[in-house]
Design a protein around this motif. Structure first.
Motif, mmCIF file in Angstrom:
data_model
loop_
_atom_site.group_PDB
_atom_site.id
_atom_site.type_symbol
_atom_site.label_atom_id
_atom_site.label_comp_id
_atom_site.label_asym_id
_atom_site.label_seq_id
_atom_site.Cartn_x
_atom_site.Cartn_y
_atom_site.Cartn_z
ATOM 1 N N ALA A 133 41.214 89.985 26.462
ATOM 2 C CA ALA A 133 40.928 89.085 25.558
ATOM 3 C C ALA A 133 41.261 89.802 24.134
ATOM 4 O O ALA A 133 41.433 90.689 24.027
ATOM 5 C CB ALA A 133 39.570 88.871 25.474
ATOM 6 N N ILE A 147 33.578 85.627 26.850
ATOM 7 C CA ILE A 147 34.989 85.403 26.465
ATOM 8 C C ILE A 147 35.720 85.882 27.708
ATOM 9 O O ILE A 147 35.678 87.018 28.143
ATOM 10 C CB ILE A 147 35.171 86.145 25.165
ATOM 11 C CG1 ILE A 147 34.345 85.916 24.035
ATOM 12 C CG2 ILE A 147 36.908 85.684 24.923
ATOM 13 C CD1 ILE A 147 34.364 84.406 23.800
ATOM 14 N N ALA A 151 41.557 85.406 27.539
ATOM 15 C CA ALA A 151 41.285 84.335 26.457
ATOM 16 C C ALA A 151 41.738 84.772 25.124
ATOM 17 O O ALA A 151 41.692 86.074 24.770
ATOM 18 C CB ALA A 151 39.803 84.061 26.615
ATOM 19 N N GLN A 152 41.834 83.838 24.295
ATOM 20 C CA GLN A 152 42.072 84.261 22.753
ATOM 21 C C GLN A 152 41.167 83.179 21.717
ATOM 22 O O GLN A 152 41.027 82.320 21.912
ATOM 23 C CB GLN A 152 43.598 83.759 22.235
ATOM 24 C CG GLN A 152 44.235 84.721 23.124
ATOM 25 C CD GLN A 152 46.011 84.606 22.720
ATOM 26 O OE1 GLN A 152 46.304 84.913 21.477
ATOM 27 N NE2 GLN A 152 46.952 84.294 23.495
ATOM 28 N N ASP A 165 38.738 81.818 31.153
ATOM 29 C CA ASP A 165 39.685 82.786 31.103
ATOM 30 C C ASP A 165 40.922 81.990 30.809
ATOM 31 O O ASP A 165 41.220 80.865 31.283
ATOM 32 C CB ASP A 165 39.949 83.335 32.736
ATOM 33 C CG ASP A 165 38.720 84.081 33.433
ATOM 34 O OD1 ASP A 165 38.005 84.506 32.524
ATOM 35 O OD2 ASP A 165 38.860 84.355 34.665
#
Length: 197
Positions: A133, A147, A151-152, A165
């Motif tokens: 992430a 998170i 993921a961003q 994800d």
């Protein structure tokens, strides 16, 4: 003893190499090792976390050491936080990682990120950040949210619910979306969303 020293050296060099790969502004491993507060904070955390795990007076020593590191680097990582391999904090200043936070492997944080709590109860109250992430500058991730892997979280986003994800979370409060299959996930942070979740 030699095995433990070798393991510690391997971890330090792995952290260093991960930082060099992620920072295009660095020109050498030596420069990275000497002039990167995020890396110094991580290395210090690895020591304070080992003290924390001993319990008893080790916990007080860990807290005092982590506070000294905070003063020197501008990065506050509670010694109880669990940090994975190849973790990198770019710039570092203002990062706060709470006691029950769990950070996976290959995670990257930019300056000003908070992995904070929303409860005063002595329970799991900080975020879990899965492998790969990326959290943008000034992002606030609050509570025992997850998170997802890859993921961003965009700069200055405020995240109070799980991010799946591979998804992108931006805004205040953060809205979550999945990039289109052909879209570069990094570019998805800056483009209009293809699909909100």
């Amino acid at each position: 003893m030699a095995r433990a020293a070798h393991r510690a050296w391997s971890t330090l060099t792995e952290d260093l190499d991960a930082a060099v790969r992620r920072d295009p502004a660095t020109h050498s491993r030596l420069e990275m090792a000497l002039a990167t507060p995020g890396l110094h904070a991580l290395w210090a955390h690895r020591l304070s976390h080992a003290l924390w795990r001993r319990g008893g007076r080790g916990r007080l020593a860990a807290r005092l050491f982590s506070q000294a590191v905070r003063s020197a680097t501008g990065v506050e990582i509670h010694p109880g936080a669990q940090i994975g391999a190849r973790f990198f904090i770019d710039h570092g200043m203002g990062v706060v990682i709470g006691e029950t936070a769990e950070v996976g492997d290959d995670v990257m944080l930019y300056h000003g990120v908070t992995l904070g709590g929303r409860s005063m109860d002595p329970v799991k109250r900080h975020p879990t950040v899965r492998d790969g992430a990326v959290l943008g500058a000034g992002a606030r991730v609050l509570g025992p949210v997850v998170i997802g892997a890859g993921a961003q979280v965009g700069a200055n986003a405020v995240v109070v619910k799980d991010v799946p994800d591979g998804a992108v979370a931006t805004g205040v409060p953060a809205r979550i979306r999945r990039p289109a299959p052909e879209q570069d996930p990094t570019e998805a942070l800056y483009n209009e969303p293809a699909l909100w979740i």
